[in-house]
Design an enzyme around this catalytic site. Sequence first.
Site, PDB file in Angstrom:
ATOM      1  N   HIS A 175       0.092   0.961   9.834  1.00 18.76           N
ATOM      2  CA  HIS A 175      -1.202   1.452   9.350  1.00 18.76           C
ATOM      3  C   HIS A 175      -2.034   1.981  10.509  1.00 18.76           C
ATOM      4  CE1 HIS A 175       0.118  -1.973   6.826  1.00 18.76           C
ATOM      5  NE2 HIS A 175      -0.147  -1.139   5.851  1.00 18.76           N
ATOM      6  N   ASP A 235      -1.412  -8.216   0.931  1.00 18.15           N
ATOM      7  CA  ASP A 235      -0.179  -8.253   0.140  1.00 18.15           C
ATOM      8  C   ASP A 235       0.244  -9.693  -0.139  1.00 18.15           C
ATOM      9  OD1 ASP A 235       0.160  -5.442   0.071  1.00 18.15           O
ATOM     10  OD2 ASP A 235       1.142  -5.447   2.020  1.00 18.15           O
ATOM     11  N   LYS A 288       5.893  -7.560   2.540  1.00 26.43           N
ATOM     12  CA  LYS A 288       5.655  -7.387   3.974  1.00 26.43           C
ATOM     13  C   LYS A 288       4.470  -8.273   4.376  1.00 26.43           C
ATOM     14  CE  LYS A 288       4.979  -2.905   3.818  1.00 26.43           C
ATOM     15  NZ  LYS A 288       4.886  -2.859   2.344  1.00 26.43           N
ATOM     16  N   HIS A 299       3.548   4.832   2.820  1.00 24.90           N
ATOM     17  CA  HIS A 299       4.748   4.473   3.591  1.00 24.90           C
ATOM     18  C   HIS A 299       6.014   5.036   2.955  1.00 24.90           C
ATOM     19  CE1 HIS A 299       2.157   1.724   5.710  1.00 24.90           C
ATOM     20  NE2 HIS A 299       1.911   1.015   4.629  1.00 24.90           N
ATOM     21  N   GLY A 317       0.822  -1.192   0.000  1.00 24.58           N
ATOM     22  CA  GLY A 317       0.000   0.000   0.000  1.00 24.58           C
ATOM     23  C   GLY A 317       0.864   1.252   0.000  1.00 24.58           C
ATOM     24  N   SER A 318       0.355   2.341  -0.569  1.00 21.02           N
ATOM     25  CA  SER A 318       1.051   3.621  -0.502  1.00 21.02           C
ATOM     26  C   SER A 318       0.827   4.254   0.876  1.00 21.02           C
ATOM     27  CB  SER A 318       0.563   4.542  -1.622  1.00 21.02           C
ATOM     28  OG  SER A 318       0.943   4.010  -2.868  1.00 21.02           O
TER      29      SER A 318
END
Lengths: 329, 329
Positions: B215, B109, B104, B56, B53-54
């Site tokens: 998150h 994911d 990760k 990070h 995911g964006s």
Amino acid sequence: MKKFINQIDDMLVESLSGFAAAHKDLISLHLDPNYVTRIQKSRQKVALISGGGSGHEPMHTGFIGHGMLDAACPGHVFTSPTPDQMLAAAEAVENGMGVLFIVKNYAGDVMNFEMAAEMLSCAHATVTTCDDVAVENSTWTTGRRGVAGTVIVEKCVGALAETGADLATCKAFGDKVNRHTASMGVALTSCTVPAAGRPTFELAPDELEMGVGIHGEPGRRREPMRQADAIVADLVGAILHDLQPQNGQEILLLVNGFTGTPLMELYVLYHAAAKLLEQQGMKISRSLVGDYVTSLEMAGASITVCLLDDEIRQHWDAPVHTAALRWGR
Amino acid sequence: MKKFINQIDDMLVESLSGFAAAHKDLISLHLDPNYVTRIQKSRQKVALISGGGSGHEPMHTGFIGHGMLDAACPGHVFTSPTPDQMLAAAEAVENGMGVLFIVKNYAGDVMNFEMAAEMLSCAHATVTTCDDVAVENSTWTTGRRGVAGTVIVEKCVGALAETGADLATCKAFGDKVNRHTASMGVALTSCTVPAAGRPTFELAPDELEMGVGIHGEPGRRREPMRQADAIVADLVGAILHDLQPQNGQEILLLVNGFTGTPLMELYVLYHAAAKLLEQQGMKISRSLVGDYVTSLEMAGASITVCLLDDEIRQHWDAPVHTAALRWGR
């Protein structure tokens, strides 16, 4: 106030000590008076020394190393360092070609570096940065504030000094890079100075401060939150109004975060600024995006444009090896 | 919610486009499906692909380049990328020695990279990072979360892959670096996912979340704000309990900011952690301090320890040339 600190009075020394331990291959920390130098005395060159209040890291300690600064003098948070720090730093790094102070234009910094300069026995000169186009005078200045453009001045003059250029040449080039550089910032939140314990200013959940200073000084106006493109249009407009570049001008574009803005958003700002600058006929040939001149935990960012010529581009591209900027070797 | 965005739906592509424009000497952006690759196809080597995911950033796009990743697949904020992105990225960068996915450990994911792996026609393997010692299972995972230690895995395996090592060797080394690495984080504020428009969780002005996920997932406990030394003692204690290092063990210490914590405070944390680790008999020979695996605008930080041996140290030290990590050439 939630901060990662122990005692407020110990924060600066603990932070400097952590910096020194993490980068012991690059720099050396001296306490009482506080200053940071390159680990090894440079070969003969003009000694570049900067400094200012802490809370703007990585500036200036993160810019010490080959191709940039020889030493930096950190004051307490948002507080000028004192002349004894500058004198001790000069004593440590000067080696026959004189000292060039690079000073952001704030009254306290300017006064203290002037006092140090008067006491220096070696040749010396000062470059004062004043790239912030937001306001002509401000709470802490006579004339314009020195902000993120200072990084570009320190990088470029640092590279020139490595070539063995003399003091007058380094001073003149620093002034030139400063004249070629303009910045303006915007804040979405305030920062909190540890010793104050409360936000420096208050912004409503739907407000921004356009033209904010890096200590939270007021800018041009407070206004309702807007979309990124509209904010960037105002920042870029003010910068170009100041620089008056020619069509086809080659530029360096720096999008600088103040800390609390995610990198993802800094690249949204870069995208908006680059699009607009190219529409205005600018040719972006160099870029830098990240947190380089920060304002404690403030959410916000600044845009800086530097008008490149062969000389400035060459010194921007030259190798640099510091904690915060590193390329070319 | 105050963020530098235009339309929420356009944020990812605008940010990636800004990233691509600012680093066009290093990387190339492909849209629909979204993936980022090195600008030039590497000479023959195992192709390293990561993603997630964006929100990070700089992970993972900032780690593309010589000595690290060949490609990254960014999903929407805190949302897994999809298999079509991974397949297109693999197609673009694979050149005969197979694909190593570095993932990760989050359920989405892992599932999507597994689906992509099943559809790949070339040789492939996966390293799953799970360095977060805070909790065994969490909202989004079965087993431990992958957090800032992922940077160390990507750096070290990236260096090994450049030597021409084969897929099985790279996979085994990635698993080894992951086993040698442990992390734990702490949040002082929540982050706000743009599409949600409100903070992911609420923390009182005097509370922290110990063991938070990147998150904003819950950690071990919520507790009153404490001094830096006490917070660090708990983080380091949990990490050493997990790693069980021997006395005299050589380590890499990473102090990672989540975005909203000033660099000045990260160095206070580094100072506290280094002091404690040395008291515990550790020998810190490598360090990294800064925002590498972030959580949108969250204020907070994590500490990561990697147990070094000759092989890991050698690959950590090897040259790397990416947007976010650069040294040695």
